[in-house]
Scaffold this active site. Structure first.
Site: not given
Ligand SMILES: NC(=O)c1ccc[n+]([C@@H]2O[C@H](COP(=O)([O-])OP(=O)(O)OC[C@H]3O[C@@H](n4cnc5c(N)ncnc54)[C@H](O)[C@@H]3O)[C@@H](O)[C@H]2O)c1
Length: 260
Positions: A90, A142, A156, A159
């Protein structure tokens, strides 16, 4: 019957937000939970909350961007609980940056935790799971990793795209060892980070908290952002026997922002 009875589960970044909700749901479902968290005070606090609710929980201070910390986490978990049945990757970090603002330091920090740390946690724990003959890995990605444009920054998103791709490769590589690997792709989720953004908007736009949240939720087809528990519910399912034949998937929990 509890759905994760006696399962040993490591949750990285479990000190607050989505990780805390997952750790708490797992404990409620009978799991023995390892809180692998960088922030000592958050980790100890959650360990106290879970143990006083009757669950077995252990805080292990961990920086997932450091391989030595990951190895120590795997070893300490095995020593303390005897096995590792579930790993929830997480921990992830980001900040708001424009395309031309992303520096090498930003890139290294974001990727060091969010994609590199996640891979080496999978690698280290999968060695134990392979020897045991079973395991469940849940990666928190995400919708940014699927190209959702309102992301915090491009580094981000890259990633998280890597997390989705690695989930597929790990699932196909580890399937014959009876290890399932899935990802959850949250959309807008009301964690501490989210409320920090809301507070900023209250000041800059001069609106109330309710008005700002309504404004944010207005962009979501189902008109409702996630609570961390919305992610935790799916994380329980993916770790449970009910999901025994589900692997290699990336599940969006986002109120309909990205449909794929
Ligand atoms: N909140 C959202 O809207 C949202 C949306 C999509 C995906 N996500 C993802 O969900 C995950 C959790 O997000 P959140 O909103 O709960 O974040 P958060 O910032 O509220 O919590 C993250 C936790 O991870 C810990 N952490 C940070 N760096 C670490 C490290 N190097 N090693 C171990 N622990 C570390 C922090 O101390 C914190 O307790 C992240 O991977 C994030 O990218 C969040």
């Amino acid at each position: 019957m509890k759905r994760l009875n006696n399962q040993v589960a490591i949750v990285t970044g479990a000190g607050r937000g989505i990780g805390k909700a997952i750790a708490s749901h797992y404990a409620r479902e009978g799991a023995k939970v390892v809180i692998a968290e960088l922030d000592e005070s958050l980790g100890k606090k959650l360990e106290g909350e879970l143990t006083s609710s009757g669950a077995e929980a252990l805080f292990i201070k961990t920086d997932v961007s450091k391989l030595a910390d990951i190895e120590a986490l795997t070893q300490a978990t095995q020593q303390y609980f005897g096995s590792i049945d579930v790993l929830v990757n997480n921990a992830g970090v980001t900040k708001s940056l424009g395309f031309f603002e992303v520096s090498e330091d930003d890139w290294d920090w974001i990727h060091g935790v969010t994609s590199k740390g996640l891979f080496f946690c999978m690698q280290s724990v999968a060695r134990v799971m392979k020897a045991q003959g079973h395991g469940r890995i849940v990666n928190i990605a995400s919708i940014a990793g699927k190209g959702y444009p309102s992301t915090s920054n491009i580094s981000y998103a890259g990633a998280k795209g890597a997390v989705i791709a690695m989930t597929r490769i790990a699932a196909s590589t580890l399937a014959s060892d009876n290890i399932n690997v899935n990802a959850i792709c949250p959309g807008v989720t009301r964690t501490e980070l989210y409320y920090e953004v809301v507070k900023g908007k209250i000041k800059t736009l001069g609106k109330s908290e309710a008005e700002i949240i309504e404004m944010f939720d207005g962009t979501i087809p189902i008109k409702r952002s996630n609570e961390p528990e919305d992610i935790a519910d799916l994380a329980v399912f993916l770790a449970s026997n009910e999901a025994r034949n589900v692997t290699g998937q990336s599940w969006n929990v986002d109120g309909g922002l990205v449909c794929d």
